[in-house]
Design a protein around this motif. Structure first.
Motif, mmCIF file in Angstrom:
data_model
loop_
_atom_site.group_PDB
_atom_site.id
_atom_site.type_symbol
_atom_site.label_atom_id
_atom_site.label_comp_id
_atom_site.label_asym_id
_atom_site.label_seq_id
_atom_site.Cartn_x
_atom_site.Cartn_y
_atom_site.Cartn_z
ATOM 1 N N HIS A 29 -75.113 96.366 36.646
ATOM 2 C CA HIS A 29 -76.211 96.755 35.762
ATOM 3 C C HIS A 29 -75.741 97.891 34.869
ATOM 4 N N SER A 30 -76.011 97.780 33.584
ATOM 5 C CA SER A 30 -75.679 98.829 32.617
ATOM 6 C C SER A 30 -76.334 98.428 31.299
ATOM 7 N N GLU A 31 -76.000 99.199 30.255
ATOM 8 C CA GLU A 31 -76.561 98.879 28.925
ATOM 9 C C GLU A 31 -75.723 97.834 28.193
ATOM 10 N N LEU A 32 -74.559 97.479 28.780
ATOM 11 C CA LEU A 32 -73.648 96.564 28.091
ATOM 12 C C LEU A 32 -74.311 95.205 27.865
ATOM 13 N N ALA A 33 -74.028 94.619 26.735
ATOM 14 C CA ALA A 33 -74.510 93.268 26.415
ATOM 15 C C ALA A 33 -76.031 93.193 26.475
ATOM 16 N N GLY A 90 -66.796 100.967 25.803
ATOM 17 C CA GLY A 90 -66.526 99.633 25.274
ATOM 18 C C GLY A 90 -67.802 98.998 24.755
ATOM 19 N N ILE A 91 -67.614 97.969 23.955
ATOM 20 C CA ILE A 91 -68.771 97.229 23.431
ATOM 21 C C ILE A 91 -68.578 95.733 23.661
ATOM 22 N N ALA A 92 -69.712 95.043 23.659
ATOM 23 C CA ALA A 92 -69.700 93.572 23.646
ATOM 24 C C ALA A 92 -70.535 93.184 22.430
ATOM 25 N N ALA A 93 -69.891 93.197 21.273
ATOM 26 C CA ALA A 93 -70.616 92.983 20.010
ATOM 27 C C ALA A 93 -71.234 91.588 19.979
ATOM 28 N N VAL A 94 -72.429 91.515 19.440
ATOM 29 C CA VAL A 94 -73.090 90.206 19.357
ATOM 30 C C VAL A 94 -73.116 89.679 17.919
ATOM 31 N N LYS A 95 -72.496 90.423 17.021
ATOM 32 C CA LYS A 95 -72.396 89.918 15.645
ATOM 33 C C LYS A 95 -71.117 90.453 14.991
ATOM 34 N N TRP A 96 -70.749 89.821 13.891
ATOM 35 C CA TRP A 96 -69.559 90.232 13.168
ATOM 36 C C TRP A 96 -69.793 91.589 12.521
ATOM 37 N N GLN A 97 -68.880 92.488 12.731
ATOM 38 C CA GLN A 97 -68.927 93.812 12.115
ATOM 39 C C GLN A 97 -67.498 94.302 11.996
ATOM 40 N N VAL A 98 -67.253 95.103 10.974
ATOM 41 C CA VAL A 98 -65.887 95.594 10.789
ATOM 42 C C VAL A 98 -65.875 97.112 10.868
ATOM 43 N N PHE A 99 -64.979 97.645 11.708
ATOM 44 C CA PHE A 99 -64.736 99.098 11.771
ATOM 45 C C PHE A 99 -63.265 99.319 11.469
ATOM 46 N N GLU A 100 -62.987 100.203 10.569
ATOM 47 C CA GLU A 100 -61.597 100.565 10.248
ATOM 48 C C GLU A 100 -60.748 99.339 9.888
ATOM 49 N N GLY A 101 -61.376 98.356 9.240
ATOM 50 C CA GLY A 101 -60.618 97.199 8.766
ATOM 51 C C GLY A 101 -60.396 96.100 9.784
ATOM 52 N N HIS A 102 -60.910 96.283 10.998
ATOM 53 C CA HIS A 102 -60.776 95.236 12.028
ATOM 54 C C HIS A 102 -62.144 94.914 12.614
ATOM 55 N N GLU A 103 -62.256 93.718 13.171
ATOM 56 C CA GLU A 103 -63.506 93.326 13.838
ATOM 57 C C GLU A 103 -63.842 94.410 14.880
ATOM 58 N N SER A 104 -65.129 94.746 14.993
ATOM 59 C CA SER A 104 -65.535 95.946 15.743
ATOM 60 C C SER A 104 -65.067 95.964 17.205
ATOM 61 N N THR A 105 -65.118 94.829 17.892
ATOM 62 C CA THR A 105 -64.713 94.811 19.314
ATOM 63 C C THR A 105 -63.222 95.141 19.437
ATOM 64 N N LEU A 106 -62.437 94.637 18.484
ATOM 65 C CA LEU A 106 -60.999 94.930 18.515
ATOM 66 C C LEU A 106 -60.766 96.422 18.287
ATOM 67 N N THR A 107 -61.495 96.980 17.326
ATOM 68 C CA THR A 107 -61.291 98.401 17.003
ATOM 69 C C THR A 107 -61.654 99.278 18.192
ATOM 70 N N VAL A 108 -62.860 99.048 18.757
ATOM 71 C CA VAL A 108 -63.351 99.936 19.818
ATOM 72 C C VAL A 108 -62.613 99.697 21.135
ATOM 73 N N ASN A 109 -62.588 98.443 21.589
ATOM 74 C CA ASN A 109 -62.066 98.161 22.938
ATOM 75 C C ASN A 109 -60.548 98.172 23.007
ATOM 76 N N VAL A 110 -59.908 97.886 21.891
ATOM 77 C CA VAL A 110 -58.443 97.736 21.966
ATOM 78 C C VAL A 110 -57.714 98.811 21.145
ATOM 79 N N ILE A 111 -57.903 98.792 19.813
ATOM 80 C CA ILE A 111 -57.052 99.650 18.972
ATOM 81 C C ILE A 111 -57.303 101.135 19.256
ATOM 82 N N SER A 112 -58.575 101.555 19.188
ATOM 83 C CA SER A 112 -58.866 102.979 19.427
ATOM 84 C C SER A 112 -58.611 103.371 20.873
ATOM 85 N N THR A 113 -58.853 102.456 21.782
ATOM 86 C CA THR A 113 -58.612 102.756 23.205
ATOM 87 C C THR A 113 -57.139 103.091 23.433
ATOM 88 N N PHE A 114 -56.236 102.283 22.856
ATOM 89 C CA PHE A 114 -54.809 102.561 23.062
ATOM 90 C C PHE A 114 -54.312 103.677 22.139
#
Ligand SMILES: NC(=O)c1ccc[n+]([C@@H]2O[C@H](COP(=O)([O-])OP(=O)(O)OC[C@H]3O[C@@H](n4cnc5c(N)ncnc54)[C@H](OP(=O)(O)O)[C@@H]3O)[C@@H](O)[C@H]2O)c1
Length: 321
Positions: free
Chosen positions: A232-236, A114-138
């Motif tokens: 503790h991790s690399e997240l955020a 998962g990611i915690a994006a700190v800026k607007w980015q688009v992957f596969e036509g959707h905001e990156s957090t939605l693509t990685v954490n939600v759409i691709s995950t499911f």
């Protein structure tokens, strides 16, 4: 949960050290080159998994994690394999799932990346957090459900499909659920709220799991979702000093946090469709919104839209449920 309750849990509640044998199991952990995924993978190797697949977007980092885990657990070099998986690309998700579908069996799909994006980015036509954490995950979950189900039948086992969410799902305001099209509203850059987005993605995971759980019921597969706590991790890593200070005082070590992932990946039928917290089923900490009538309506709407997105990526994929 109150802030004091959170402090108490972070400082004084330690999830149990995993001891359940994973002998004979084939386990996939996404995002396992660092952080919670890597420490969960280390537990699985120690617990005797026969095949452990580190599903990572950076295979060089994945190989480094494999060698690190091998050196600390002394597992055989044949156990751990590093496979490429990039959740920002649907083609990568499909290629990974096609390969994993050829495995003789699959006991656990632990969707941790998962990611915690700190800026607007688009992957596969959707905001990156939605693509990685939600759409691709499911998408990955649906693509591998048939393998999990057939493994259940063929080997008389209870494979787990486990999603790593977060307690911060309760912080999302999610005003967009009332919009005519939720994903369109979330993909509107002019309304993007960077601080809301990560908790929102974790809320969407909780809503979707609750919505699809009845469809998985009876298939032999145990679907569950968990909160590892603040760890503790690399997240955020780019989230700034307030989170760094909070982590300094309150965060669990990565290893302790990873115990919650392992607990969900070995949980019994009582965890079917359930939220796990501190390594145990605990629906009391699911947000009031999720449990409300509005939350149920929101879950239906989110799943309807997500199904349409997934069907557009791959027609027929939702019938794997
Ligand atoms: N740490 C916490 O306090 C906390 C609390 C609650 C929930 N969680 C959840 O725990 C999970 C693991 O997070 P973490 O804290 O261990 O963070 P982390 O150290 O940043 O690890 C995240 C993992 O996800 C991978 N990843 C990111 N984007 C990916 C992509 N497009 N395709 C494939 N893999 C990708 C990362 O790969 P790279 O190394 O290549 O970036 C990394 O392996 C996440 O779902 C997170 O939301 C964490």
């Amino acid at each position: 949960m109150t802030f004091l309750g959170l402090i108490y849990e972070q400082l004084f509640v330690k999830p149990t050290y995993p001891t359940t044998s994973c002998a004979g199991q084939t386990i996939i952990v996404t995002g396992s080159n660092v952080g919670l995924g890597k420490e969960a993978a280390r537990h699985f190797a120690r617990l005797g998994a026969s095949k452990l697949i580190l599903a990572v977007r950076n295979t060089k980092a994945g190989e480094a994690a494999k060698h690190d885990i091998e050196s600390t657990t002394r597992c055989s070099p044949e156990v751990i394999e590093v496979w490429p998986l990039d959740l920002s690309s649907y083609a990568s998700v499909k290629a990974f799932a096609d390969r994993a579908s050829e495995l003789p069996r699959l006991d656990v799909l632990l969707e941790n990346a998962g990611i915690a994006a700190v800026k607007w980015q688009v992957f596969e036509g959707h905001e990156s957090t939605l693509t990685v954490n939600v759409i691709s995950t499911f998408y990955l979950a649906l693509l591998l459900l048939p393998k999990l189900k057939s493994s259940a039948k063929q080997f008389g086992i209870k494979p787990r499909l486990t999603i790593v969410s977060s307690a911060v799902h309760a912080q999302a305001k999610f005003a967009e659920w009332k919009e005519p099209k939720i994903f369109d509203a979330l993909d509107n850059e002019s309304k993007f709220d960077v601080w809301e987005r990560y908790p929102l993605s974790k809320l969407l995971e909780v809503l979707v799991v609750r919505q699809i759980a009845p469809g998985v019921e009876g298939s032999g597969v145990i679907l569950n979702i968990l909160n590892p706590g603040l760890c503790h991790s690399e997240l955020a890593r780019d989230a700034g000093w307030p989170l760094t200070v909070m982590k300094f005082f309150l965060a669990r070590t990565t290893e302790v946090g990873s115990r919650t992932l392992v607990a969900a990946a070995v949980a019994g039928p009582e965890a079917q469709g359930k939220y796990m917290h501190n390594g145990k089923v605990d629906e009391s900490v699911v947000s009031p919104f999720v449990k409300s009538e509005d939350g149920k309506l929101a879950a239906e709407k989110v799943w309807k839209e997500l199904s349409a997105i997934l069907e557009a990526i791959q027609p027929g994929v939702t019938s794997n449920l």
